[in-house]
Design an enzyme around this catalytic site. Sequence first.
Site, PDB file in Angstrom:
ATOM      1  N   THR A   1     -12.898  11.686 -13.595  1.00 56.62           N
ATOM      2  CA  THR A   1     -13.850  11.089 -12.646  1.00 56.62           C
ATOM      3  C   THR A   1     -14.680  12.217 -12.054  1.00 56.62           C
ATOM      4  O   THR A   1     -14.154  13.089 -11.364  1.00 56.62           O
ATOM      5  CB  THR A   1     -13.084  10.355 -11.535  1.00 56.62           C
ATOM      6  OG1 THR A   1     -12.272   9.348 -12.144  1.00 56.62           O
ATOM      7  CG2 THR A   1     -14.046   9.701 -10.550  1.00 56.62           C
TER       8      THR A   1
ATOM      9  N   PHE B   1     -10.281   3.648 -16.252  1.00 54.27           N
ATOM     10  CA  PHE B   1     -10.048   2.584 -15.266  1.00 54.27           C
ATOM     11  C   PHE B   1      -8.558   2.244 -15.268  1.00 54.27           C
ATOM     12  O   PHE B   1      -8.156   1.088 -15.291  1.00 54.27           O
ATOM     13  CB  PHE B   1     -10.894   1.344 -15.589  1.00 54.27           C
ATOM     14  CG  PHE B   1     -12.380   1.598 -15.511  1.00 54.27           C
ATOM     15  CD1 PHE B   1     -13.110   1.875 -16.652  1.00 54.27           C
ATOM     16  CD2 PHE B   1     -13.025   1.603 -14.283  1.00 54.27           C
ATOM     17  CE1 PHE B   1     -14.473   2.129 -16.589  1.00 54.27           C
ATOM     18  CE2 PHE B   1     -14.399   1.867 -14.198  1.00 54.27           C
ATOM     19  CZ  PHE B   1     -15.123   2.125 -15.359  1.00 54.27           C
TER      20      PHE B   1
ATOM     21  N   GLU C   1      -2.269   3.641 -11.914  1.00 59.05           N
ATOM     22  CA  GLU C   1      -0.944   4.238 -12.090  1.00 59.05           C
ATOM     23  C   GLU C   1       0.099   3.123 -12.006  1.00 59.05           C
ATOM     24  O   GLU C   1      -0.029   2.183 -11.229  1.00 59.05           O
ATOM     25  CB  GLU C   1      -0.697   5.291 -11.013  1.00 59.05           C
ATOM     26  CG  GLU C   1      -1.530   6.544 -11.254  1.00 59.05           C
ATOM     27  CD  GLU C   1      -1.222   7.650 -10.279  1.00 59.05           C
ATOM     28  OE1 GLU C   1      -2.173   8.231  -9.740  1.00 59.05           O
ATOM     29  OE2 GLU C   1      -0.027   7.916 -10.029  1.00 59.05           O
TER      30      GLU C   1
ATOM     31  N   ASN D   1     -14.524   1.844  -8.099  1.00 62.19           N
ATOM     32  CA  ASN D   1     -13.418   2.216  -7.213  1.00 62.19           C
ATOM     33  C   ASN D   1     -13.778   1.996  -5.760  1.00 62.19           C
ATOM     34  O   ASN D   1     -12.959   1.522  -4.966  1.00 62.19           O
ATOM     35  CB  ASN D   1     -13.024   3.684  -7.454  1.00 62.19           C
ATOM     36  CG  ASN D   1     -11.926   3.791  -8.499  1.00 62.19           C
ATOM     37  OD1 ASN D   1     -11.614   2.827  -9.185  1.00 62.19           O
ATOM     38  ND2 ASN D   1     -11.337   4.958  -8.616  1.00 62.19           N
TER      39      ASN D   1
ATOM     40  N   ALA E   1      -3.231  -7.361   2.246  1.00 64.61           N
ATOM     41  CA  ALA E   1      -3.289  -6.535   3.470  1.00 64.61           C
ATOM     42  C   ALA E   1      -2.016  -5.700   3.560  1.00 64.61           C
ATOM     43  O   ALA E   1      -0.975  -6.089   3.040  1.00 64.61           O
ATOM     44  CB  ALA E   1      -3.425  -7.427   4.689  1.00 64.61           C
TER      45      ALA E   1
ATOM     46  N   GLY F   1      -3.823   4.456  -0.999  1.00 67.96           N
ATOM     47  CA  GLY F   1      -3.509   5.878  -1.106  1.00 67.96           C
ATOM     48  C   GLY F   1      -3.722   6.290  -2.546  1.00 67.96           C
ATOM     49  O   GLY F   1      -4.550   5.704  -3.243  1.00 67.96           O
TER      50      GLY F   1
ATOM     51  N   CYS G   1      -6.904   8.469  -6.393  1.00 66.94           N
ATOM     52  CA  CYS G   1      -8.231   8.000  -6.798  1.00 66.94           C
ATOM     53  C   CYS G   1      -9.060   7.449  -5.644  1.00 66.94           C
ATOM     54  O   CYS G   1     -10.076   8.031  -5.277  1.00 66.94           O
ATOM     55  CB  CYS G   1      -8.087   6.964  -7.904  1.00 66.94           C
ATOM     56  SG  CYS G   1      -7.372   7.668  -9.379  1.00 66.94           S
TER      57      CYS G   1
ATOM     58  N   LYS H   1     -10.034   9.862  -2.768  1.00 65.84           N
ATOM     59  CA  LYS H   1     -10.895  10.951  -3.253  1.00 65.84           C
ATOM     60  C   LYS H   1     -12.248  10.408  -3.688  1.00 65.84           C
ATOM     61  O   LYS H   1     -13.303  10.980  -3.337  1.00 65.84           O
ATOM     62  CB  LYS H   1     -10.173  11.622  -4.424  1.00 65.84           C
ATOM     63  CG  LYS H   1     -10.972  12.536  -5.297  1.00 65.84           C
ATOM     64  CD  LYS H   1     -10.089  13.235  -6.332  1.00 65.84           C
ATOM     65  CE  LYS H   1      -9.716  12.317  -7.476  1.00 65.84           C
ATOM     66  NZ  LYS H   1     -10.808  12.041  -8.428  1.00 65.84           N
TER      67      LYS H   1
ATOM     68  N   ARG I   1       0.623  11.328  -3.812  1.00 65.88           N
ATOM     69  CA  ARG I   1      -0.637  11.882  -3.304  1.00 65.88           C
ATOM     70  C   ARG I   1      -1.291  10.884  -2.351  1.00 65.88           C
ATOM     71  O   ARG I   1      -1.475   9.721  -2.688  1.00 65.88           O
ATOM     72  CB  ARG I   1      -1.574  12.229  -4.468  1.00 65.88           C
ATOM     73  CG  ARG I   1      -1.158  13.477  -5.235  1.00 65.88           C
ATOM     74  CD  ARG I   1      -2.023  13.732  -6.440  1.00 65.88           C
ATOM     75  NE  ARG I   1      -1.734  12.757  -7.499  1.00 65.88           N
ATOM     76  CZ  ARG I   1      -2.326  12.798  -8.696  1.00 65.88           C
ATOM     77  NH1 ARG I   1      -3.233  13.726  -8.953  1.00 65.88           N
ATOM     78  NH2 ARG I   1      -2.023  11.900  -9.618  1.00 65.88           N
TER      79      ARG I   1
HETATM   80  C1  UDX Z   1      -7.131   2.727  -8.956  1.00 71.32           C
HETATM   81  C2  UDX Z   1      -8.001   1.716  -9.680  1.00 71.32           C
HETATM   82  O1  UDX Z   1      -7.389   0.433  -9.617  1.00 71.32           O
HETATM   83  C3  UDX Z   1      -8.180   2.123 -11.138  1.00 71.32           C
HETATM   84  O2  UDX Z   1      -9.047   1.211 -11.787  1.00 71.32           O
HETATM   85  C4  UDX Z   1      -8.789   3.525 -11.181  1.00 71.32           C
HETATM   86  O3  UDX Z   1      -8.975   3.950 -12.513  1.00 71.32           O
HETATM   87  C5  UDX Z   1      -7.886   4.491 -10.449  1.00 71.32           C
HETATM   88  O4  UDX Z   1      -7.692   4.061  -9.095  1.00 71.32           O
HETATM   89  P1  UDX Z   1      -4.576   3.287  -8.683  1.00 71.32           P
HETATM   90  O5  UDX Z   1      -5.073   4.070  -7.517  1.00 71.32           O
HETATM   91  O6  UDX Z   1      -3.697   3.946  -9.662  1.00 71.32           O
HETATM   92  O7  UDX Z   1      -5.865   2.718  -9.538  1.00 71.32           O
HETATM   93  O8  UDX Z   1      -3.778   2.014  -8.145  1.00 71.32           O
HETATM   94  P2  UDX Z   1      -4.209   0.598  -7.539  1.00 71.32           P
HETATM   95  O9  UDX Z   1      -3.257  -0.386  -8.049  1.00 71.32           O
HETATM   96  O10 UDX Z   1      -5.649   0.368  -7.718  1.00 71.32           O
HETATM   97  O11 UDX Z   1      -3.896   0.761  -5.954  1.00 71.32           O
HETATM   98  C6  UDX Z   1      -4.669   1.669  -5.230  1.00 71.32           C
HETATM   99  C7  UDX Z   1      -4.179   1.644  -3.784  1.00 71.32           C
HETATM  100  O12 UDX Z   1      -4.608   0.432  -3.152  1.00 71.32           O
HETATM  101  C8  UDX Z   1      -2.657   1.702  -3.606  1.00 71.32           C
HETATM  102  O13 UDX Z   1      -2.356   2.538  -2.509  1.00 71.32           O
HETATM  103  C9  UDX Z   1      -2.283   0.259  -3.267  1.00 71.32           C
HETATM  104  O14 UDX Z   1      -1.138   0.214  -2.423  1.00 71.32           O
HETATM  105  C10 UDX Z   1      -3.505  -0.206  -2.511  1.00 71.32           C
HETATM  106  N1  UDX Z   1      -3.740  -1.641  -2.586  1.00 71.32           N
HETATM  107  C11 UDX Z   1      -4.050  -2.209  -3.790  1.00 71.32           C
HETATM  108  C12 UDX Z   1      -3.709  -2.390  -1.410  1.00 71.32           C
HETATM  109  O15 UDX Z   1      -3.434  -1.866  -0.333  1.00 71.32           O
HETATM  110  N2  UDX Z   1      -3.981  -3.723  -1.475  1.00 71.32           N
HETATM  111  C13 UDX Z   1      -4.287  -4.328  -2.655  1.00 71.32           C
HETATM  112  O16 UDX Z   1      -4.502  -5.547  -2.655  1.00 71.32           O
HETATM  113  C14 UDX Z   1      -4.312  -3.560  -3.850  1.00 71.32           C
END
Ligand code: UDX
Length: 435
Positions: free
Chosen positions: A122, A153, A156, A209, A253, A258, A261, A264, A328
């Site tokens: 990214t 996309f 994790e 994102n 909610a 965190g 991605c 940042k 992270r």
């Molecule tokens: C994210 C994007 O989804 C992905 O497409 C991109 O390539 C990388 O960043 P990731 O950060 O690995 O992926 O996890 P994700 O499942 O998206 O959750 C991100 C954060 O949002 C987590 O801390 C999660 O707890 C939080 N979250 C997610 C919420 O608080 N509420 C939600 O409804 C969904």
Amino acid sequence: MKNICVVGVGYVGLVTGTCFADLGNRITGVDIVEERIANLNKGILPIYEPGLEEMVKRNVNAGRLKFTTSYAEGLKDADFVFIAVGTPEGVDGEADLQYVRQAAIATAEAMTKPLIVVNKSTVPVGTGDWVADIIRQSQPSPIPFSVVSCPEFLREGSAIVDFMNPHRTVLGSLEADAADKVAQLHLPLRAPIVVTDLRTAEMIKYASNAFLATKISFINEIANICEALGADVKEVAAGMGYDGRIGKQFLDAGLGYGGSCFPKDVKALAHMASVQGKHPQLLQAVMDINGDQRKLVVNKLRELLGELDDKVVGLLGLAFKPNTDDMRDAPSLEIARALQIAGARVKGYDPVAMTMAGRMLPNVQLVDDPYELAEGCDALVVITEWNEFKNLDMERIKASMRGSAVVDGRNLYDAAQMGQLGFRYRGIGRGYNGK
Ligand code: UDX
């Protein structure tokens, strides 16, 4: 079958390379961290990702996947080089591109035949042009190459599923034939392929994102209003989600986002806007709301326990989300620190992230299971919504605790049931004051 070199075998590069190997290509993973490569050659992975260990072993055994610290070896037969190195947050939120620069220079110096350079990391809008300049300037003698942006996309904890079942593949390049060759690699995934220019492809990643992060901060703001007005945000989100324009996902909610991605990328996009004289008010609000969500836990614990001095608080879950060991920008880091500053003693448990937690939460007493965690606690806080927390023996938990307070940071539990079990329960946005 194509020969692909993947530079950077971390969360993105290792999944990308292994999945391309699983699709029948020949992959060489290159990394400058010798220990990481040595471990991979012994079948030891640097990250936890469901299903990845088996897939790596299977493809190494099939001769489609190998690892080296040598760019020369990695690029020897390569048709493509995917740059998948980290782009951590730098000063003022600007993405730190030092590893991308190193990878571009090393590629330029080691390449021996025409190459398609694919930016998987990214990177800020405009980086594709910058990478091309670096390669041109670093080549000992000119060798033709093209640059294509192909943002990832992957979530994790579900990265393999997301790679093999993408909503879409985005490709950006100034050279149509280069984009077409990268598109060919992705045809087996049978998903829509968006082909555009470099800057637009890079912006699609950030905008995607940032929008997902915005959805999360939006529902968290609604949750906070629900607590004042006596509505249940889980029901609100469910009612909203039936509208196809809103969608059901990313409306949970809780303690906010965190990981490596969203925090940042939102900061980097706001920084890009600011340096262009734009005022990213909405992105700033998204970040502000997200930062405040973690503070809710201490406020709710104060409401339930009074002063936190000498209180014992157990954190259920430490990773930034379930199904990963990644901590992270995990809410657990800030919450543990805030509780310790307030004089509380903090215990912690996570099904997977215990090694990482040992490094990142030095003053937290780490225990081996939720029931040991509950022992002697005045309060428990749900930080990460691991499946195993959804069906705990709550009577046993209650009997082990010294107190009865539960702050449910991810709205896992039913408030009425917890009340009947004798807990003093607070969720996020679950009616008046989260009760
Ligand atoms: C994210 C994007 O989804 C992905 O497409 C991109 O390539 C990388 O960043 P990731 O950060 O690995 O992926 O996890 P994700 O499942 O998206 O959750 C991100 C954060 O949002 C987590 O801390 C999660 O707890 C939080 N979250 C997610 C919420 O608080 N509420 C939600 O409804 C969904």
